[in-house]
Design an enzyme around this catalytic site. Sequence first.
Site, PDB file in Angstrom:
ATOM      1  CG  ASP A 164      -6.612 -13.440 -12.621  1.00 26.52           C
ATOM      2  OD1 ASP A 164      -7.432 -14.089 -13.296  1.00 26.52           O
ATOM      3  OD2 ASP A 164      -6.209 -13.784 -11.502  1.00 26.52           O
ATOM      4  CG  ASP A 199      -1.271   1.453  -3.813  1.00 29.91           C
ATOM      5  OD1 ASP A 199      -0.079   1.206  -4.096  1.00 29.91           O
ATOM      6  OD2 ASP A 199      -1.610   2.153  -2.828  1.00 29.91           O
ATOM      7  CD  GLU A 239      -9.075 -21.105 -11.040  1.00 30.50           C
ATOM      8  OE1 GLU A 239      -8.984 -21.271  -9.825  1.00 30.50           O
ATOM      9  OE2 GLU A 239      -9.896 -20.323 -11.542  1.00 30.50           O
ATOM     10  CG  HIS A 257      -5.848 -15.849  -5.460  1.00 30.53           C
ATOM     11  ND1 HIS A 257      -5.354 -16.506  -6.572  1.00 30.53           N
ATOM     12  CD2 HIS A 257      -7.162 -15.670  -5.704  1.00 30.53           C
ATOM     13  CE1 HIS A 257      -6.324 -16.699  -7.437  1.00 30.53           C
ATOM     14  NE2 HIS A 257      -7.442 -16.200  -6.939  1.00 30.53           N
ATOM     15  CG  ASP A 258      -8.569 -19.171  -5.174  1.00 31.73           C
ATOM     16  OD1 ASP A 258      -8.973 -18.103  -4.679  1.00 31.73           O
ATOM     17  OD2 ASP A 258      -8.704 -19.460  -6.382  1.00 31.73           O
ATOM     18  CG  ASP A 315      -1.761   1.194   1.418  1.00 38.23           C
ATOM     19  OD1 ASP A 315      -1.977   1.887   0.408  1.00 38.23           O
ATOM     20  OD2 ASP A 315      -2.215   1.444   2.547  1.00 38.23           O
TER      21      ASP A 315
END
Length: 542
Positions: A102, A33, A245, A319-320, A25
Amino acid sequence: MLDKTKKDWWKSAVVYQIYPRSFQDTTGSGVGDIPGIVRRLDYLQTLGVDVIWLSPVFASPQVDNGYDISDYRDIDPLFGTLEDMRTLIREGKRRGIGIMMDLVLNHTSDQHRWFQQARQSRENPYHDYYVWRDGTPDQLPNDMQAVFGGPAWEWVPEVQQYYFHQFAPQQPDLNWENPALRREIYDMILWWMDQGVEGFRLDVIDQIAKEPDRKITNNGPRLHEFLRELSAETFQKGCLVTVGEAWGADIPRAKLYSAPDGSELSMVFQFEQMCLDQQPGKEKWDLAPLPFVKMKQSFARWQRELHGCGWNSLFLDNHDLPRIVSRWGNDGQYRGRSAKLLATMLHGMQGTPYIYQGEELGMTNIQLPIEQYRDVEIHNLYHKRMAEGYPEAEVMASIYAKGRDNARTPMQWDDTPNAGFTTGTPWLPVNPNYTTVNAGEELADPDSVFAYYQKLISLRKQYAVFVDGDFTLLEEEHPCLFIYERALGAEQMLVVCNFGDEATPWTVPENWCGARVLIENCTATPDTLQPWEARILYKVNR
Ligand code: TEU
């Protein structure tokens, strides 16, 4: 720097996944960001990666952290502006690092202009961009469930119809049967290619050819037809890296997706190994120990069968998924060593390796009280299972083990407050171990997990056998050793990993005596492998 004009350049590449909201950030908002990514490009260059896969930064109401896109051609103000994105692309290129966007093409946000139109009337030209079925307010088209829980159908009174959503109700599924929709998608992708991006990750791409009347979600009959058209109209016009994916991909399908003629994609993410530590036929939340021998055999099968006629992606984290060192390693006493072992096991194989932010530091899972979690999937699971009468401790144990927020805690840069991630309040708590597990410490330590990853990456660039060698699993049935050989003509390497907290007897095979050690995560002793010891040997047969 890789020559990215060369066909199949991505076979020698290493990709680094950034989850932008948790990376860096720069405004004090508590959310990472794009300028934060630019600020950290030198770090990534030091690590040695060639591509950044950026989880979605498009305009989005953030119901599913950006996987609900409301405008594919704009950046969410949370992350910055299009100008910031252009800066990132330019500054990345200067350092030999390309950007992979993505793309979520299976669904949009319900706030997307198309859906806002679509829901107004059945005659609206955008109506058919989505998947609708007739019904009555109390008669659903069928009993299909959404991945995030609840029915896969949502009623819209204006049109007296249900729309189909495989994920949250705010993520209506797109209708790929409609050629006008497909054309809009291709134009949007070409536009991003013009902006200079070097690749795309395609979210749940195996679900685009759904047929809800037959309850088909993954692997619909028209899937590969759609993909070939998509690829011909877009990716094949550039020299891109693409990865889909595909939770539903088996080996025969993976060969189609990654066919060497480039007719579909470069490669897919398949999840066969990632679904092994759960009870068969149940959900990921229904925990089971990792069946180690099965895991090795599964990797070996994919390695063998795609060799020469397809291409593997290599990953343990995203991230999953929970943090791999907490999941398959030992995040206590052997955190560093087991993180290095997992990296060795993976990076020694054939395919394109993906590193998820913080994996290169050995970042770990987190345990939070339920109200501090932010993931829509975690909250839905919690409410569902509590209502079904599961003991709370069991529900929380599943969340601690498999919840997606494990991967989403802020990146640990240094030992200053909030790990140097933000000067504000982080959107999700920082893991308290940041005082010892952080990039600052690791950059200064030649024995760190970071330094180990850096070395693995540079070995891949130095020795062709990493990229092109074939694969042979040794000691197939051994309960804790994962050992395999790679060979490319005379060039050979041996990867040795001792999975577990126990020392294990093992002697270097005769034909490997005197071979060079390319990398090791502890000091070798004769006839024994230390807990979590990993090593790569190399030789050239003359
Ligand atoms: O994930 C696909 C997906 O099916 C996951 O939701 C996965 O099944 C789940 O974590 C297992 O319980 C992709 C994205 O990677 C994910 O972040 C998105 O939430 C999802 O698609 C919807 O776009």
